[in-house]
Design a protein around this motif. Structure first.
Motif, PDB file in Angstrom:
ATOM      1  N   PHE A 130       0.804  -1.227   0.000  1.00  0.00           N
ATOM      2  CA  PHE A 130       0.000   0.000   0.000  1.00  0.00           C
ATOM      3  C   PHE A 130       0.837   1.277   0.000  1.00  0.00           C
ATOM      4  CE2 PHE A 130      -3.589  -2.480   2.302  1.00  0.00           C
ATOM      5  CZ  PHE A 130      -3.965  -3.052   1.103  1.00  0.00           C
ATOM      6  N   ARG A 131       1.952   1.264  -0.712  1.00  0.00           N
ATOM      7  CA  ARG A 131       2.748   2.486  -0.858  1.00  0.00           C
ATOM      8  C   ARG A 131       2.573   3.101  -2.242  1.00  0.00           C
ATOM      9  NH1 ARG A 131       6.489   3.753   2.956  1.00  0.00           N
ATOM     10  NH2 ARG A 131       7.858   4.804   1.455  1.00  0.00           N
ATOM     11  N   SER A 180       0.977  16.877   6.523  1.00  0.00           N
ATOM     12  CA  SER A 180       2.007  15.843   6.387  1.00  0.00           C
ATOM     13  C   SER A 180       1.719  14.618   7.255  1.00  0.00           C
ATOM     14  CB  SER A 180       3.382  16.414   6.750  1.00  0.00           C
ATOM     15  OG  SER A 180       3.399  16.866   8.100  1.00  0.00           O
ATOM     16  N   PHE A 181       0.748  14.722   8.148  1.00  0.00           N
ATOM     17  CA  PHE A 181       0.369  13.612   9.020  1.00  0.00           C
ATOM     18  C   PHE A 181      -0.504  12.651   8.212  1.00  0.00           C
ATOM     19  CE2 PHE A 181      -2.280  12.159  12.848  1.00  0.00           C
ATOM     20  CZ  PHE A 181      -1.342  11.212  13.213  1.00  0.00           C
ATOM     21  N   ASN A 182       0.169  11.846   7.387  1.00  0.00           N
ATOM     22  CA  ASN A 182      -0.519  10.977   6.430  1.00  0.00           C
ATOM     23  C   ASN A 182       0.404   9.810   6.100  1.00  0.00           C
ATOM     24  OD1 ASN A 182      -2.261   9.927   4.498  1.00  0.00           O
ATOM     25  ND2 ASN A 182      -2.429  11.824   3.323  1.00  0.00           N
ATOM     26  N   LEU A 183      -0.130   8.795   5.444  1.00  0.00           N
ATOM     27  CA  LEU A 183       0.683   7.672   4.973  1.00  0.00           C
ATOM     28  C   LEU A 183       1.249   7.986   3.599  1.00  0.00           C
ATOM     29  CD1 LEU A 183      -1.458   4.572   6.075  1.00  0.00           C
ATOM     30  CD2 LEU A 183       0.382   5.733   7.305  1.00  0.00           C
ATOM     31  N   HIS A 184       2.367   7.372   3.270  1.00  0.00           N
ATOM     32  CA  HIS A 184       3.086   7.648   2.023  1.00  0.00           C
ATOM     33  C   HIS A 184       2.381   7.007   0.822  1.00  0.00           C
ATOM     34  CE1 HIS A 184       6.508   8.460  -0.591  1.00  0.00           C
ATOM     35  NE2 HIS A 184       6.403   7.214  -1.030  1.00  0.00           N
ATOM     36  N   ASN A 185       2.379   7.755  -0.286  1.00  0.00           N
ATOM     37  CA  ASN A 185       1.850   7.249  -1.547  1.00  0.00           C
ATOM     38  C   ASN A 185       2.787   7.690  -2.659  1.00  0.00           C
ATOM     39  OD1 ASN A 185       0.411   6.422  -3.774  1.00  0.00           O
ATOM     40  ND2 ASN A 185      -1.294   7.834  -3.483  1.00  0.00           N
ATOM     41  N   ASN A 186       3.376   6.730  -3.365  1.00  0.00           N
ATOM     42  CA  ASN A 186       4.338   7.051  -4.423  1.00  0.00           C
ATOM     43  C   ASN A 186       3.729   7.867  -5.554  1.00  0.00           C
ATOM     44  OD1 ASN A 186       6.496   5.719  -3.186  1.00  0.00           O
ATOM     45  ND2 ASN A 186       5.952   3.756  -4.112  1.00  0.00           N
ATOM     46  N   LEU A 187       2.420   7.810  -5.712  1.00  0.00           N
ATOM     47  CA  LEU A 187       1.761   8.515  -6.804  1.00  0.00           C
ATOM     48  C   LEU A 187       1.268   9.897  -6.398  1.00  0.00           C
ATOM     49  CD1 LEU A 187      -0.344   5.623  -8.389  1.00  0.00           C
ATOM     50  CD2 LEU A 187       1.935   6.413  -9.008  1.00  0.00           C
ATOM     51  N   ASN A 188       1.430  10.251  -5.129  1.00  0.00           N
ATOM     52  CA  ASN A 188       0.931  11.544  -4.662  1.00  0.00           C
ATOM     53  C   ASN A 188       1.826  12.039  -3.530  1.00  0.00           C
ATOM     54  OD1 ASN A 188      -0.456  13.772  -3.756  1.00  0.00           O
ATOM     55  ND2 ASN A 188      -2.423  12.740  -3.527  1.00  0.00           N
TER      56      ASN A 188
END
Length: 374
Positions: A130-131, A180-188
């Motif tokens: 889920f990255r 910025s308090f979020n999970l990483h997403n390579n597309l966003n």
């Protein structure tokens, strides 16, 4: 307690809205929820998911005691999580395969899906954890995270409901004030489109609503003053968000640039809008009666098989996307695209419903387990 068909009907309605919005260039998108209020079908769907989690797992934990209840509850949650994860993989890989075949054989543009999915397979490993979350495939990862958190949410509730509300609200407030308090997403670069730290709040509120409703045979207490306040807020939301210009009408928007209205962190206006809608429905005996009518049965069929419907419908939106990319977005082509999507959705619901009935013929206990499935 008999199954509350209002929940299934609302979930089916939310699925219809989601699938309509997922068809790019679809004129029906002008009539979906986000045009008439702060929240949209995603908010409703996550709230209902939290509501169903208590029905399916929270009651099991309470019913069977501290040891046996947790063992049974965790077993059911883990099995459901694995099922959702597998469906997510099948949905994404099916959608990508369709897109790649279409691009290869027809040299079609990639407007209907992220280019990274069709350029290489480098995204696969990061997607599995889920990255890498493509736009059309980001709801199930959110639900996977929320379902994984549900034992903690249920545990905090059993310790002290107020503690659960404070912890959940704290994470939600953090998500709204610190992007910025979020999970990483390579597309966003901004992270997950549905920030789990924010969206867990509406999920938790859905679960708590389920707890309260079950104490009154599945309905919330009907309080006239609360219904008036909820109705007035929904009227405000309508005037604030209706696309007046698109309908060539005088603009009646009350406030421009309303703060704290973003979708990613689950803005406060969206939470209140969702709660108002659900309160009016869950406190209404007329809504309960209406949910048993013939006209609502198609929505109930979709809502009772939501995972299969969402996945089949999402893959079908990819097919609709490549179809309209190739042949255009004329009115006739939009009709064909909607037929493709909803034929897939209802076929999945019909097939799964038949399998359920076949697999659960037998004891009353099995039927009760089926009626509480999240």
């Amino acid at each position: 307690m008999p199954r509350d068909l209002r929940i299934d009907a609302c979930r089916g309605f939310a699925l219809v809205m989601i699938l309509i919005d997922h068809i790019a260039g679809n004129a029906l998108g002008h009539y979906t929820m986000w045009n008439y209020g702060f929240c949209d079908a995603a908010d409703l769907f996550v709230f209902l998911s939290g509501y169903s989690v208590w029905l399916a797992y929270g009651r099991t934990i309470e019913k069977h005691g501290p040891d046996g209840g947790w063992r049974r509850g965790l077993n059911k949650i883990s099995r459901r999580w694995v099922t959702i994860y597998i469906y997510q993989l099948l949905t994404v890989f099916s959608g990508v395969l369709i897109a790649r075949l279409w691009i290869h054989f027809f040299n079609a543009p990639k407007d209907f899906i992220e280019p990274i999915l069709t350029d290489s397979w480098r995204w696969v490993r990061s997607f599995l954890i889920f990255r890498t979350l493509p736009e059309k495939f980001n709801i199930l990862p959110l639900y996977s995270v929320l379902l994984a958190l549900s034992p903690i949410i249920i545990g905090l509730y059993r310790v002290k409901p107020l503690l659960l509300i404070m912890v959940s609200a704290g994470f939600w407030i953090g998500a709204n004030f610190f992007p910025s308090f979020n999970l990483h997403n390579n597309l966003n670069p901004a992270g997950w489109f549905f920030n789990p730290f924010g969206w867990q709040f509406i999920f938790t509120l859905g679960m708590l609503t389920s707890v309260v409703a079950l104490k009154r045979n599945g309905s919330l207490k009907s309080i006239r003053s609360m219904k008036i306040v909820a109705s007035l807020f929904l009227l405000f939301a309508f005037f604030q968000n209706f696309p007046w210009a698109e309908w060539h009408l005088p603009t009646l928007t009350l406030f421009t640039n309303l703060p704290l209205n973003e979708k990613t962190p689950l803005a406060p206006w969206r939470v209140v809008d969702t709660l108002c809608i659900m309160y009016l429905i869950l406190s209404s005996e007329r809504a309960k009666t209406f949910a048993r009518s013939v006209i609502v049965k198609p929505l109930i069929l979709l809502g009772q098989n939501s995972l299969e419907v969402f996945c089949a419908g999402t893959v079908a939106t990819i097919i609709a996307g490549v179809f309209m990319t190739r042949f255009g977005t004329s009115f006739d082509h939009q009709i064909v695209s909607n037929i493709i999507v909803f034929a897939a959705a209802f076929s999945a619901a019909w097939l799964k419903s038949g399998a359920k009935l076949k697999g659960y013929r037998g004891t009353r206990h099995q039927c009760a387990e089926l009626s509480g499935e999240a």
